[in-house]
Design a protein around this motif. Structure first.
Motif, short mmCIF file in Angstrom:
data_model
loop_
_atom_site.label_atom_id
_atom_site.label_comp_id
_atom_site.label_asym_id
_atom_site.label_seq_id
_atom_site.Cartn_x
_atom_site.Cartn_y
_atom_site.Cartn_z
N ALA A 140 20.09 -20.83 -6.00
CA ALA A 140 19.49 -19.79 -6.82
C ALA A 140 19.02 -20.30 -8.18
N VAL A 141 19.46 -21.48 -8.61
CA VAL A 141 19.15 -21.97 -9.96
C VAL A 141 17.74 -22.55 -9.99
N ASP A 142 16.92 -22.05 -10.93
CA ASP A 142 15.54 -22.50 -11.05
C ASP A 142 15.35 -23.53 -12.16
N VAL A 143 16.10 -23.40 -13.24
CA VAL A 143 16.01 -24.34 -14.36
C VAL A 143 17.43 -24.70 -14.76
N LEU A 144 17.65 -26.01 -14.95
CA LEU A 144 19.00 -26.47 -15.31
C LEU A 144 18.91 -27.40 -16.51
N THR A 145 19.69 -27.05 -17.56
CA THR A 145 19.80 -27.92 -18.73
C THR A 145 21.28 -28.25 -18.93
N GLU A 146 21.57 -29.03 -19.95
CA GLU A 146 22.97 -29.36 -20.20
C GLU A 146 23.78 -28.12 -20.56
N ALA A 147 23.12 -27.13 -21.15
CA ALA A 147 23.85 -25.95 -21.63
C ALA A 147 23.74 -24.74 -20.71
N THR A 148 22.66 -24.67 -19.91
CA THR A 148 22.33 -23.41 -19.25
C THR A 148 21.78 -23.61 -17.86
N ALA A 149 22.16 -22.70 -16.97
CA ALA A 149 21.51 -22.57 -15.65
C ALA A 149 20.71 -21.27 -15.68
N VAL A 150 19.43 -21.37 -15.36
CA VAL A 150 18.52 -20.22 -15.43
C VAL A 150 18.14 -19.81 -14.02
N VAL A 151 18.26 -18.52 -13.74
CA VAL A 151 17.88 -17.94 -12.46
C VAL A 151 16.75 -16.96 -12.72
N ILE A 152 15.62 -17.13 -12.03
CA ILE A 152 14.47 -16.25 -12.18
C ILE A 152 14.48 -15.25 -11.02
N GLN A 153 14.50 -13.95 -11.35
CA GLN A 153 14.56 -12.90 -10.34
C GLN A 153 13.41 -11.93 -10.53
N ASP A 154 12.52 -11.87 -9.54
CA ASP A 154 11.40 -10.93 -9.59
C ASP A 154 11.61 -9.90 -8.48
#
Length: 462
Positions: A140-154
């Protein structure tokens, strides 16, 4: 096009049908397994995942398709097969639509969203060497950085699906925040709202006219340092986005109950009975279904709930339950083993329209029954002005207002019965057998929070 596509079919997709669907990209693409076989991934020639498909789930519970997808459901039980396309590859969304369309064509079902359905072969033309792919096992993770996992839901409703639960778990294990990005029209379910509790987890609204803002606090956000964070002025204060502050009271109400029960860890213990008692007492019927994620797919069964919790012990178990669509109801139950016994932490929300009265007069008798039969520790009852369908919008909402607090008989003895019966700051409790029931208001007076705070402080000092 949305990155999530769901096939709703009356028949279970067998291996041959799934493979036919995965052939949507032609013979040049590969297929891999993930999460111990629970997920099948359609991959590019170099092994990068394009579309992740979760194992089909048979949804028996009436109303779940309408609740989560905002569309009419096929009659009878339906198999829910969800495909999630990578946000990084242009063809991935069309591949997911072709996969779902092929399943629906073969099995005679439907696709959500309908416009995504196709059976065409989608050739991969993107240069994969230029595409960054998150190094994570959570599909489900679209963008991953050292601090954050971002999930984009449309999608219209962001539910706590197994996809999203896995993303929360993976982010937490790596000491990352999870931030869900949606359009302003999206809504959260109560389980998703609960899972997002605690910064720096966020619900990020991406508004074409107003930029990004927090869907729960309204704070204007910016992407900085690999995470979404508030934009602050020279005094360190965050501003609130204009759309968040525009809300009208429709007259809808939510009755909220927070229940704690405790049981001896015996071989005959059956879990879920306290929640069932609450549901029957307030609605006249038991919960319609339960599951460990949304959609809630299993018919209500205290036996199955107990078996699952026993199999997972000593790890805690988190469950979700829903009611009949005619009376919107949604609950989460956390079962955990403690030195004091087996505890159930229950949160239940019931929705009422402007022409319906929440059954506040039934709370005292409910509390008495919970104490007599289900090991009540505490019960907090609140009322709030919020949507009847229990969805969480990206708008300011009134906080819940306490109505009553009940202390179970065993907990009263532990506090000290004399002090509990006569708290210095009040209110005087009603005696419900061995339990004590403290009225705090009718759900409209915000001063009830002060009365609750003083009461709990008095009880702790006891």
């Amino acid at each position: 096009m949305t990155k999530d596509v769901i096939a709703l079919t009356p028949k279970m997709p067998d291996l041959r049908t799934l493979l036919a669907g995965l052939f949507a990209g032609g013979p040049g693409l590969g297929v891999n397994g993930a999460r111990d076989g629970a997920v099948v991934q359609l991959c590019s020639p170099d092994g990068r995942p394009l579309v992740s498909v979760e194992a089909p789930v048979l949804v028996h519970v009436p109303g779940e398709i309408e609740r989560l997808l905002r569309c009419a459901a096929p009659g009878g039980p339906v198999w829910w097969t969800e495909a999630r396309a990578s946000a990084a590859i242009a063809e991935a969304g069309r591949l997911a639509g072709s996969f779902a369309g092929r399943l629906a064509t073969v099995l005679g079902g439907e696709v959500w969203p309908p416009k995504a359905a196709t059976t065409e072969v989608v050739p991969l033309t993107t240069d994969m060497t230029a595409i960054p792919v998150p190094l994570t096992e959570a599909p489900a993770v679209d963008v991953l950085t050292e601090a954050t996992a971002v999930v984009i839901q449309d999608r219209p409703v962001v539910a706590l699906t197994s996809w999203l639960s896995d993303a929360f778990r993976t982010a937490s294990d790596a000491d990352r925040s999870l931030q869900i990005v949606t359009p302003p029209t999206a809504r959260l379910t109560l389980p998703t709202r609960t899972a997002l509790r605690g910064l720096p987890n966020r619900w990020v609204i991406q508004d074409p006219e107003h930029g990004c803002y927090d869907g729960l606090s309204g704070a204007v956000l910016q992407w900085q340092g690999g995470t979404f964070s508030p934009v602050r002025n020279e005094h360190g204060a965050a501003s609130v986005a204009a759309p968040f502050a525009t809300a009208a009271d429709t007259g809808d109400r939510q009755l909220l109950l927070a229940v704690r029960t405790r049981h001896r860890p015996t071989a005959t213990l059956v879990l879920g009975r306290a929640l069932e008692a609450v549901w029957r007492h307030l609605t006249g019927a038991p919960p319609a279904g339960w599951s460990t994620a949304e959609p809630v797919n299993l018919p209500w069964s205290t036996r199955q709930i107990t078996e699952l919790a026993r199999a997972r012990a000593p790890r805690p178990t988190l469950l979700i339950a829903v009611g009949d669509p005619e009376r919107p109801g949604l609950a989460t139950v956390r079962v955990r083993r403690t030195p004091a016994g087996v505890e159930e932490e229950i949160t239940l929300g019931l929705g009422y329209g402007c022409d319906e009265q929440p059954p506040l007069d039934a709370i005292a008798s409910l509390a008495e029954a919970l104490d007599a039969e289900h090991g009540l520790v505490t019960l907090l009852t609140s009322l709030r002005a919020a949507r009847r369908d229990l969805m969480v919008p990206a708008r300011i909402e009134a906080p819940p207002v306490p109505v009553a607090f009940t202390l179970g008989g065993a907990e009263t003895d532990a506090v000290g019965r004399r002090r509990a019966e006569h708290p210095p700051a009040g209110p005087e409790p009603l005696h419900l057998g061995r339990a004590l029931h403290y009225p705090l208001g009718d759900g409209t007076d915000a001063g009830a929070w002060g009365r609750l705070k003083r009461l709990t402080e008095d009880l702790k000092r006891g």
